[in-house]
Each structure stands twice: as structure tokens, then as C-alpha cells.
Design an enzyme around this catalytic site. Structure first.
Site, PDB file in Angstrom:
ATOM      1  CD  GLU A   3      -1.136  14.928  49.142  1.00 15.53           C
ATOM      2  OE1 GLU A   3      -0.708  14.005  48.424  1.00 15.53           O
ATOM      3  OE2 GLU A   3      -2.069  15.688  48.773  1.00 15.53           O
TER       4      GLU A   3
ATOM      5  CD  GLU B 168      -5.332  11.814  43.796  1.00 13.86           C
ATOM      6  OE1 GLU B 168      -5.770  12.092  44.939  1.00 13.86           O
ATOM      7  OE2 GLU B 168      -4.118  11.851  43.514  1.00 13.86           O
TER       8      GLU B 168
HETATM    9  N1  ARG Z   1      -1.660  13.521  43.620  1.00 13.80           N
HETATM   10  C1  ARG Z   1      -1.801  14.873  44.109  1.00 13.80           C
HETATM   11  C2  ARG Z   1      -2.875  14.808  45.189  1.00 13.80           C
HETATM   12  O1  ARG Z   1      -4.024  14.861  44.992  1.00 13.80           O
HETATM   13  C3  ARG Z   1      -2.192  15.845  43.072  1.00 13.80           C
HETATM   14  C4  ARG Z   1      -1.139  16.196  42.068  1.00 13.80           C
HETATM   15  C5  ARG Z   1      -1.717  16.763  40.842  1.00 13.80           C
HETATM   16  N2  ARG Z   1      -0.821  17.552  40.085  1.00 13.80           N
HETATM   17  C6  ARG Z   1      -1.069  17.961  38.842  1.00 13.80           C
HETATM   18  N3  ARG Z   1      -0.212  18.761  38.291  1.00 13.80           N
HETATM   19  N4  ARG Z   1      -2.083  17.574  38.154  1.00 13.80           N
HETATM   20  O2  ARG Z   1      -2.590  14.546  46.278  1.00 13.80           O
HETATM   21 ZN    ZN Z   2      -4.408  12.805  46.050  1.00  9.49          ZN
END
Ligand code: ARG
Ligand code: ZN
Length: 881
Positions: A307, A329
Site C-alpha cells: 500500500e 497492481e
Molecule cells: N487497490 C487495493 C490493493 O490491492 C485493492 C482494492 C480492491 N478492492 C475491491 N473492492 N476490488 O491494494
Molecule cells: Zn494494490
């Protein structure tokens, strides 16, 4: 297909239909009057028509589950014929080129069971906006390429919500009437609304400080429910390590005066990188030696890093649209994997990551949900937060790193951040930056983003004793996937070496080269088939391919058993060394019936294990990995029809045989690793515990009094959760008469700690026992379980459906019916979590006809259920497709 008339057919969104936003939002001011049952949200949108947009084009604002209270334009109420409201949102007509829209809505956080948008968790307010949750807070162009500066004011009851947080920096605060108070936050960086967050409640916190490389002082906060304040130190230490690492390895500094992390118990996924205000599933924050295992400590470090790294790879540079999800990601997973490798053991980290990829992603790639790293269509974007987008996406970035080398890769990343800071871009922009910074072409490499499926790499070898040459012919082939029948060849980096009969590395001189270039090199396979000829090879060598698992492919190479034994003893790449041993074990498991796995047949494996156990020079964690038999999920990838009981039976038989053949060795190793000092989660100590607990796992397979006593003794005397849980797990999976008593003891001791209770549920759900289904069914009625909490669903139901193949796939079909029913119940309350659970049925075609029928029936029932969510519909429909 018989869908109810009141359920509109879910719409498919296509990448090819992408259009840039017609309207920009330059700034937004949000004002929240927080109340669990009726929160009022006032939003002031400073809009501007995009240059390319024709005057008269309406402004579309997404909105879902909102009650519209009022709307005005530049201070005047908007006439009813100027806007139109439907299920998808609000369309506003005849707008001037720029102006101010003010919209007031009402929402019900406490009734938000989807945990998307603004909701309450343990009585506190929090948000989850990625991917499309912001539209459940207020009307807004909910797409990542609309970036605005946010100012947020929170008002709430001061005793219920002493803490009021949002993105950026606090700029004003004060008292209000009726015991309420307010805080205003300003985020100076323009951002898409999926990065918006607010938190309000009665939370405790710990504070620390980080001074960046250029001398900026950053205040660090971790907010938790007060009873968890003694479990935050590891997360804070991890955060500081991550900040330092990103400066050292990528030259990236943090950019705000404060960085806040909040832990909540109710969260659909792992965590969320909201600008300056990360919100985490509490399982990735909270750790104390007696409540968290070594792997919890590892995961916390990894997710905190993940994060944090998003601040650059995701926030400063974000995604143009959700098809580009892997831009942030895949890259960020690669970054967190490398961070963890640098903080702990690189070899262990790599093997762990490869295991996840091959067990879960290869499986996804071979089934009906297969999709490229950059998908080209979706119904519910939340279904595409997948191992393909995340983990295969990380492998794609890793291959770029391998092909370019570390310096050129860093140059390319610098160029990417420099070019695109403050923008919403595509995976193509990322590859373009790497090309531009290094003057190379990655044209063919881009196939990895667009083509689904796991390529197979078949290797043929030919040794010519006269010419002293060794030829390796590499051939690639990628199976068809839904919507993609024929594939272009991939650009595949194959890191390799050669060893002689004594296991020594050989210098590598390719045909046409004046001299050898090292003992390890990267071959680049770009054609369907290519031959590489090595010279000066005095005797037939043993080839080593895919060092570090340099490409996400399946390797076919007809190794002789003796060659695998040689590599498992002598290869120095940790992945290839481990892989050689795993291949030996896999061959035994897949080619012989369980009852044959004894005596002479397994002698070579027994000797290899003995050698590994005794190899004091080898890192205990690597020894533990080498001594762990391939998992049932991974083995399943090598058979046409999966017979769960057979795979399980074979693996258990081999485990028992190894247990008995090496009993004194397991015992000696177990005793030698006994530790008495205080707990530390560091890699070396964790590695020793891992090996010791693996020894216990083998010993308990002997199913005798002495082994039970050992496990019971460890359970009673353990001073940390790793050892306590390992003992409990060993006992629960054995026939030890005290199993039930120990399970009960564990629960009564930990019932107040929700994350420990999750472990207790998982342990029972994954137990290989005939009564597991009954037990899981009974546990759904236990006070410890709740369908409202995703962690509970994952710990009990997903652990059973995806972590207990023998139980779930029971011939009677009862496992299917039970999980199918749970999914349908859950879908009405939380579609995202229901859809994730439904993945257990996706691979139905891999089973025998009776099981296929049972699984297909559940998928059909899900798909055709009245009021089925888009999320669940998409999984069911694609699976059946
Ligand atoms: N961006 C977040 C992470 O991988 C994941 C959030 C995904 N949430 C969802 N409801 N699809 O760090
Ligand atoms: Zn992420």
C-alpha cells in the site's frame, strides 16, 4: 436463460469503447454530516467542459443507492428538466463551460452490507471506494481518469467519533452544537475518487516519525480499536522499512506531511492505498507474538509495503481506466515482492511467490475465467482483482526487469514517473517509458499484456561428443483461452546454466561467441522455436532452466531422476534447486498408486530428504520448503481429471512413508531446533520454527503416543502463535484422542480475539476428516461466525471450498449444495464476497461427470437466482460459458 424481468441483464464494458472524459472536475468540496442511519453528504463540484467536448454534451454523474435531496447550479436550484435520475446516476443537461454544481444526498452507512462506499465497522465509519464505491457516497464521475483536488469536512458526534480523518492534511477544526465537532481536510494532490477515504470513530493510535532522504519530516499514525493498541508495532516498523526501501531502490520519497493507516475488522479485500489514509483489513496490521504467526508477520510487512508503494505506483501515477488495473497492481506487487525479498530471504520469497502463481494463477489461466493481464471486457470490475492481474502482472514486470537488467529498469521507471506524474495512464505508457529511456524495442513483449493463457516451454537437448557442443531447442506453445484461439509467440526470458556430472557450473559460450560469458545467462526466446548451441562442452551436461523462475511458463524437459537428484543437491539458484526436488516428488505422486509409495521406490527421495535435513549449511527455511511435498492444488494441474481423494491419498501416503523412514532424523532435527529465547519474527528465527514445525508435521503422521505427546507438549508450552497453531493443526489432522479438547481449549482462550478465532475456524474447515462438512455446517451457527464479516466467510467457507478439496468435492455433492446455498444467501448482502467464494465452482470441467453435474447445477442456480448481483452473475455465466 430465464432471468427475472426485474433483473436487468448485466452490461459488459469493453476496453475498445474507452472515451476520454467529456467533463473535468477541477476541485471538489465534500461535507459529511455523519450519522450511522442517515448521513448527509453535500458535494460542491467545480466542473469544466473538456476542450474536445461539444457544447450541449450532458454531464454524467454515477450514483448508486443514493437519495437525492437537492441539486443546484451556480447557487440556483436546478430545474427538474435540466437533469435526469436513473439507476446508473444523474445526467445534467445544458451546462455552461465551467461552473459549480452543488448536490445533497442522504446515505445509510450502517445499512451498507456490501462494504463498498461509506459503511460502519465495529461502530466506526470507514470507506472503500476502489473500484466503484465512491458513487455510493455521492453523485460523481466515478472513473479513474477524472482527477480533482479534494477538500473534505467531517461533522460528527464528538463522544462517538472523537477521531475524524480524511486524505491530506487537517486545515480546520472546531466545536459545533449538540455535542458535535468538525475537522476539515485538504489533499493538495489531484486524485481520482477511488482514492478518497474518510474514517470517523472512537479509535486509539500510535505515532512515529520518518525523515525522508531530502529532510522532510513525516508523521506516521496507525489507528486501531483501543483494545488493539498493543498490536501495532510491527506494522509501524514495516512502514518505516518500506519508506526507506522505496527511497533506496526507486528513489521515491513520500510527499505529504502525514501518513495514516487505519485497521478495520470488516473489509472485503486486504487493504486500500487511499491517498495519505490507507485503510486495512485488521489482519494485515495487528500482530503480537502470542496472537500472530510468522506468516502473519510476513504478510503484514508485505501488505504495508504494497500500500505504501502505491503512493507512487498507483496514486501519483494512476490508471486511465480499469482495464489498466495491472499498471498499478502488477507493478506494485512486483515492488512488494522485491521489498520482502530484501528484508528477508530472497530464495524463500521467490519460491513462495512462484508457488502462489503456479497453484492459483496457472489454474485461473487454464479455466473459463482466463483473462489477459490487461483484460478487454468485464461486467463487474471487482471480479478482476485476480491472481492474473496481480501476480501474473508482477511476473510481467519482473520479466522486464530481467530483460533490461536492474540499471536500465530503474532508468525506465524514473522516466515513467517523470513523464506521467499526476496523470492517469495505460500499461502501454509504462512499456513506452522503459523503451524510451533505454532505446530498446519491447514490441513483441507486449503480448504478455494482451494474451491470456500459460505458455508451455518444451526443451529438447542434443549433445554432440565429437564437436563438444550442446544444443538446446526451445519451443513455445500457448493453449487457447476463451475468446483467444490462436496466439502470437511471446518474448520469453529464459535464465539458464549448465552443470557437469559433478554438479559444477560450466562457462557458457554460445555458437559464434569468441569466449564464454559467465555461468548463468538469459536466453531470449522470441520465435516459436529456437536452438541455442553451447560450445566447449566436454561431456554431456545437465541443463538448468528458468533460474529464479524467469518467466511464468510451464517447463517440459525430460530430466532423468538422477539429474534431478544432482540439481536438488548442487544447484545454487534456490528456486531451481527446490524445483528439482519437487519434480522428483511429483513424479512419484502422479505415477504410482498410494500403496506403492514405500520401500525401494521411494528410497532415492528418502535419501534426498535425509541429505537436506542434515545439510546444516542450508537455510532452515529452504530446507523446510524442500522437505514439503507438492500441494494437492499444484498436483491437480498435471492430471486430466482431478480426483481429489486420490491426490490427497497419495500425498498422505508419501508423507507417512517419509515420516517412518526418517523418524529418528525428524526427531533429532526437531529437538536441535528447540528455542528458548524471546520471540522474534525475523527470517532466520521464522525459518527455524518452520523447519521444526515441519518435523512435527511428519512425526504426527506416525500416529503414535509419542508423537501425540510431543504435539500436546508443544501446544501447552508454546509462547508464540506460530508454535501453538502448528501443534494444534497437527493434532486436529491426527487421530489423537485429545484433539477435541485442545480445540475447545484454544477457543475458550482466544474467543475475544477475532483474528485468532479466524485461525480456529480455518483449521477446522481444512481438516482432512470425514466429518468436516458437518462441522463446517454446524460452525455457521456458532457465535464465532457471521456472514456479515468477510474474514469469517473466508476463514470458514472459503477455507473449506478452496482449501479442502476432499471435503468440498465429496462424492455425495453435499459440499457443493452447502456452499452454493451460502453463496446465494451472501449475494444479497455482499456480492463481492459472494463472487469470490463462487470461484470454487469455476473449474467444474476438471472433474468426473458426477462432480461436473453437481457443480454445474450450483452455477446455474446462482446465475438464474432472482435478483442475482452483477458480480455473481458474471462468475457463474463465464464459468458455464
Ligand atoms: N487497490 C487495493 C490493493 O490491492 C485493492 C482494492 C480492491 N478492492 C475491491 N473492492 N476490488 O491494494
Ligand atoms: Zn494494490
Amino acid at each position: 436463460m430465464d432471468r427475472k424481468a426485474d433483473t436487468p441483464k448485466p452490461v459488459t464494458v469493453y476496453l475498445k469503447d474507452y472515451q476520454p472524459p467529456a467533463w473535468h472536475i477541477e476541485a471538489v468540496e465534500l461535507d459529511f454530516d455523519l450519522d450511522p442511519d442517515a448521513t448527509r453528504v453535500r458535494s460542491r463540484l467545480h466542473f469544466r467542459r473538456a476542450q474536445e467536448t461539444a457544447p450541449g454534451t450532458p454531464l454524467h454523474l454515477d450514483g448508486e443507492a443514493l437519495e437525492l435531496l437537492g441539486i443546484s447550479l451556480d447557487g440556483e436550484p436546478l430545474a427538474a428538466d435540466r437533469y435526469r435520475l436513473d439507476e446508473a446516476g444523474l445526467e445534467v443537461r445544458d451546462l455552461p463551460e465551467t461552473g459549480l454544481l452543488e448536490i445533497e444526498t442522504r446515505i445509510q452507512p450502517a445499512a451498507n452490507t456490501e462494504l463498498s462506499g461509506l459503511y460502519t465497522s465495529s461502530g466506526n465509519f470507514c470507506t472503500q471506494c476502489e473500484a466503484e464505491g465512491f458513487r455510493r457516497i455521492t453523485f460523481y464521475p466515478d472513473r479513474p481518469d477524472v482527477m480533482a483536488c479534494f477538500t473534505t469536512t467531517l461533522r460528527a458526534d464528538k463522544s462517538a467519533c472523537p477521531v475524524l480523518l480524511s486524505n491530506g492534511n487537517p486545515v480546520a477544526s472546531g466545536e459545533l452544537e449538540d455535542g458535535r465537532h468538525y475537522v476539515t481536510w485538504q489533499d493538495p494532490f489531484p486524485k481520482p475518487c477511488y482514492l478518497f477515504a474518510l474514517v470517523a470513530g472512537d479509535l486509539g493510535w500510535i505515532e512515529d516519525r520518518f525523515v525522508t532522504r531530502s529532510g522532510r519530516e513525516v508523521d506516521l499514525y496507525i489507528y486501531v480499536q483501543k483494545h488493539n493498541l498493543d498490536k501495532c508495532d510491527h506494522a509501524m516498523a514495516s512502514l518505516k522499512r518500506a519508506m526507506k526501501w522505496d527511497e533506496a531502490v526507486y528513489g521515491r520519497e513520500y510527499d505529504l506531511d502525514r501518513y495514516m493507516i487505519v485497521a478495520v475488522d470488516d473489509f472485503n479485500m486486504g487493504a486500500m492505498e487511499n491517498k495519505g489514509l490507507n485503510i486495512f483489513n485488521s489482519r494485515y496490521v495487528l500482530a503480537r507474538p502470542d496472537t500472530a504467526t510468522d506468516s502473519d508477520y510476513q504478510n503484514i510487512e508485505g501488505v504495508i509495503g504494497h500500500e505504501y508503494f502505491h503512493n507512487w505506483s498507483g496514486n501519483r501515477v494512476t490508471c486511465r481506466d480499469w482495464f489498466q488495473l495491472s499498471l498499478k497492481e502488477g507493478f506494485t506487487v512486483f515492488r512488494d515482492q522485491e521489498f520482502s525479498a530484501d528484508m528477508n530471504s530472497r530464495g524463500v520469497q521467490r519460491i513462495t511467490d512462484v508457488n502462489i502463481l503456479r497453484t492459483h494463477q496457472f489454474r485461473e489461466d487454464a479455466g473459463p475465467m482466463a483473462h489477459p493481464v490487461k483484460p478487454d471486457h468485464y461486467v463487474a470490475i471487482d471480479n478482476f482483482y485476480t491472481v492474473t492481474v496481480y501476480n501474473k502482472g508482477a511476473e510481467v514486470v519482473r520479466m522486464l526487469h530481467t530483460l533490461l537488467g536492474p540499471e536500465a529498469f530503474r532508468r525506465g521507471c524514473d522516466r515513467y514517473f517523470e513523464r506521467h506524474d499526476g496523470q492517469a495512464v495505460t500499461t502501454d505508457d509504462f512499456v513506452n517509458a522503459l523503451e524510451a529511456a533505454n532505446g530498446v524495442s519491447l514490441r513483441q513483449f507486449r503480448c504478455w499484456y494482451d494474451q491470456a493463457g500459460t505458455p508451455e516451454l518444451t526443451v529438447e537437448r542434443h549433445y554432440d561428443p565429437q564437436a563438444c557442443t550442446f544444443a538446446l531447442t526451445l519451443r513455445q506453445q500457448c493453449p487457447a483461452t476463451p475468446g483467444q484461439s490462436a496466439k502470437q509467440p511471446f518474448h520469453i526470458p529464459v535464465a539458464m546454466g549448465l552443470r557437469d556430472g559433478e554438479g559444477r557450473a560450466l562457462p557458457l559460450r554460445l555458437y559464434g561467441e569468441a569466449q564464454a560469458v559467465g555461468e548463468s545467462r538469459v536466453l531470449e526466446l522470441c520465435q516459436e522455436e529456437e536452438t541455442f548451441v553451447f560450445q566447449d562442452i566436454a561431456a554431456e551436461p545437465v541443463p538448468v532452466l528458468l533460474r529464479g523462475f524467469s518467466a511464468p511458463v510451464k517447463l517440459n524437459l525430460d530430466y532423468r531422476d538422477a539429474e534431478l537428484a544432482l540439481l536438488s543437491a548442487h544447484e545454487d539458484d534456490p528456486f531451481c534447486r527446490w524445483e528439482a526436488g519437487q519434480t522428483l516428488a511429483r513424479r512419484l505422486l502422479l505415477t504410482h498408486p498410494p500403496e506403492a509409495l514405500t520401500g525401494e521406490l521411494i528410497q532415492p527421495l528418502v535419501e534426498a530428504c535425509r541429505h537436506t535435513l542434515d545439510d546444516a549449511a542450508l537455510d532452515p527455511a529452504l530446507r523446510a520448503l524442500a522437505l514439503t511435498l507438492p500441494g494437492e492444488g499444484y498436483l491437480a494441474e498435471f492430471v486430466d481429471t482431478i480426483e481429489p481423494q486420490q491426490l490427497h491419498g497419495a500425498r498422505e501416503a508419501l508423507r507417512r512413508a517419509l515420516a517412518q523412514a526418517l523418524r529418528p532424523e525428524w526427531e533429532a532435527c526437531y529437538q536441535a531446533l528447540t528455542e528458548t529465547g524471546p520471540y522474534s519474527p525475523d527470517a532466520a528465527a521464522a525459518g527455524r520454527r518452520r523447519l521444526r514445525n515441519l518435523c512435527l508435521n511428519y512425526l504426527i503422521a506416525c500416529e503414535d503416543e509419542a508423537a501425540y505427546e510431543l504435539a500436546l507438549g508443544q501446544y501447552r508450552s508454546a509462547t508464540n502463535m506460530t508454535d501453538s497453531l502448528a501443534a494444534l493443526q497437527a493434532l486436529v489432522n491426527s487421530d489423537c484422542p485429545q484433539r477435541e479438547a485442545v480445540l475447545e481449549d484454544f477457543y475458550s482462550r482466544w474467543q475475544a480475539d477475532t483474528l485468532v478465532v479466524d485461525k480456529w475456524l480455518s483449521l477446522q474447515a481444512t481438516a482432512a476428516r470425514p466429518d468436516t462438512l458437518d462441522r463446517v455446517q454446524a460452525l455457521t451457527g456458532h457465535p464465532a461466525f457471521s456472514l456479515a464479516n468477510p474474514n469469517k466467510v473466508y476463514s470458514l467457507l472459503r477455507a473449506f471450498a478452496q482449501g479442502n478439496p476432499v471435503g468440498f468435492h465429496n462424492e455425495s455433492g453435499a459440499g457443493y449444495r452447502f456452499i452454493g446455498e451460502q453463496i446465494r444467501t451472501l449475494d444479497a448482502r455482499n456480492p463481492q464476497v459472494a463472487a469470490r467464494l463462487a470461484a470454487a465452482f469455476t473449474d467444474w470441467r476438471r472433474y468426473n461427470p458426477a462432480r461436473q453435474a453437481g457443480m454445474r447445477e450450483q452455477l446455474q442456480t446462482m446465475r438464474d437466482a432472482p435478483g442475482v448481483s452483477r458480480d455473481l452473475y458474471e462468475i457463474a455465466e463465464r464459468s458455464l460459458g
